[in-house]
Design an enzyme around this catalytic site. Sequence first.
Site, short mmCIF file in Angstrom:
data_model
loop_
_atom_site.label_atom_id
_atom_site.label_comp_id
_atom_site.label_asym_id
_atom_site.label_seq_id
_atom_site.Cartn_x
_atom_site.Cartn_y
_atom_site.Cartn_z
N GLU A 97 0.80 -1.23 0.00
CA GLU A 97 0.00 0.00 0.00
C GLU A 97 0.84 1.28 0.00
OE1 GLU A 97 -3.15 0.35 -0.35
OE2 GLU A 97 -3.92 -1.67 -0.07
N SER A 368 -33.66 -27.77 -25.44
CA SER A 368 -34.71 -27.34 -26.37
C SER A 368 -35.26 -25.95 -26.08
CB SER A 368 -35.85 -28.36 -26.37
OG SER A 368 -35.43 -29.58 -26.92
#
Length: 686
Positions: A97, A368
Amino acid sequence: MDRQAADNRKKSRPVSGWSKLRRRIGWMTLLSLIALAATGFLLLKYAPLPAGATMQSTRILDANGQTIASLKGGVNRPTAKLADISPWLVKATLAVEDRRFYEHAGVDWRGLARAAWVDLRHMSKEQGASTLTQQLARNLYLSHERTWTRKLKEAWYAGRLEQSFTKDEILELYLNQIYYGHGAYGAEAASRLYFNKPAKELTIAESALLAGIPKGPRYYSPHLNPKSSRARQRKVLQSLLETGQITKLQADRAARENVAVRALPEEEERAAPYFAEYVKKIAVERLGIDERLMNEGGLTIRTTLDLRMQQMAEAAVKKGLTGANEELQAALIAVDPRNGYIKAMVGGRSFRTNQYNRVFTNTRQPGSSFKPIVYAAALENRTITAATRFRSEPTLFYFDHGRQIYRPGNYSGRYAHADIGLRQAISASDNIYAVHTIVQTGPEAVISMARKLGIASPLKAVPSLALGTFPVSPFEMAYAFSVFAGGGERVEPIAITLVQDRRGKVLYESHPQRTQAIEPALAYVTTHLLKSVFERGGTARRVANMIKRPVAGKSGTTDSDAWFVGYTPELTTAVWLGYDRGRPITSGEAHRAAPIFAQYTEAALSGTAPKGFPVPEGVVHAYIDPATGLLASPACPGEGAVEVFLEGTEPLRSCGPLGSAVEVKPNRDEQSGRSWWRKLRGWWRS
């Protein structure tokens, strides 16, 4: 002598008014700058810091203003002294950081310049430049809006913090304030949440994992995104190695270590939990709202969900899974095709035990249920109509210039062994008819139609595409069918309608994007054909009596998945059932999808008057003989029935003597799409 006289004359020349004014302005500017600098120094040195911001609950509301979730609940924030936090976590945090934390005075100008240079080279914002002190100032005193004013205030507060506290005190404050996800604030809370141990006992590997989370608590959560979390952990270990905090051997050992992450504690069942998590994800990742602001900034997020419909959806799924294998999963998403609003969402059997949202991330073969997209493409390209007939029997299909053979089969080996029309093919879900259709139309046209309807998942131009062999998500299927329900109009999916901050300021407001994806006539003809699924002989005939309104849809079954996607003019719903690991499903399990759809649709629309699908321009109704596909006449072998066509594609011949065809010239009404059946259209619309 002359030069000396000239110099004397210059010295004795009076100064002009303009020169005096410039001198005064210069002195005033200099004094102003000195005063400004002195004021800034005094403020930086002695001005008190404001009180830290207090958390306020962010509320997620449904479309009627009822609370779905309150994001402040469950906040976990125990504090710890710096000496009681593992030095490995401290080193990992600084390495990833703010490597120059002990060198800068709150703002790292060197780092800022480096980040600006990298961003300029890549023509994008790739490098962050906020120091650890700036992050703390933002979390304590400021909102997370992205403005220059906020950045300037952040820099000033960072400098003031550096004047008021020692470096170690700032580091301690930071490690007790930073958000680590899942309601955990600070190192102590995160350590106990993820590893069930105090922060001072964290190992190198555990510290590297934790230090990587604040960059993006949702994206790097080991629970939500374990792969991203591990990748981030390795990056933190590399940063530790680069800064000399650990050796190569220590880095390698930590990277290989199997870090045991504790399961999240059980939460009380919340309303629409899958939807609430989806809203948080959209707000952070798509709308750019900071995650900390999301959790404690007092936002009000208004959504499209209807809690009553949501309760109906959860009840339908629960009933549909009653008595089934406890590992059988389900997903349901319901949307309003008129505006794209998500009205209900069930991402799985139990959010408490499994937060995996199958509505979005569970891409499975639709079977389908994909066929309506195939038929819509064929109807649009005029390669088939409702009168087109193909033989239903075992068939070999050659493709790729005859080099490959495809041999599809019907479910359970059932064939008509006769020529059938499109309506019968849809009703009985005949696979042979669907493959004939895609061969006639071309798989590229089917993919194009799928894209127009909003399906983005990868699809390949092969004959098996007609039978839904390429995975899609329930979310995609719901929105694709919504185009049929909405008269051909595709509306961008919407979950959030409005975001306001704690003061009522509007941060975001939705504006639906509408596109006419297909012609209204094509949408109507497709819908009319899909209504046959609920009629005699249809795959959903068993649930037809459960729905008391006009409805269209299509089922889909594969070896491991069961689908039903259907709609009314007001609501489109996709239902999926299956196992997460793709194990086969039984016939009985597959038959649970349609009843879930039927029960939910009728319950969700209770109190809403049944409404038919409006007939647009460009649709022709014709009385045809299903046995021949010709216009019905007394000479036809079969019993006539009404069928729908895109204008200009309706049959123009009728059955003649002995089955011969007789051409019928359309009159003016037929040419304009107003057949003699217009007299019965009022009845047909109902």
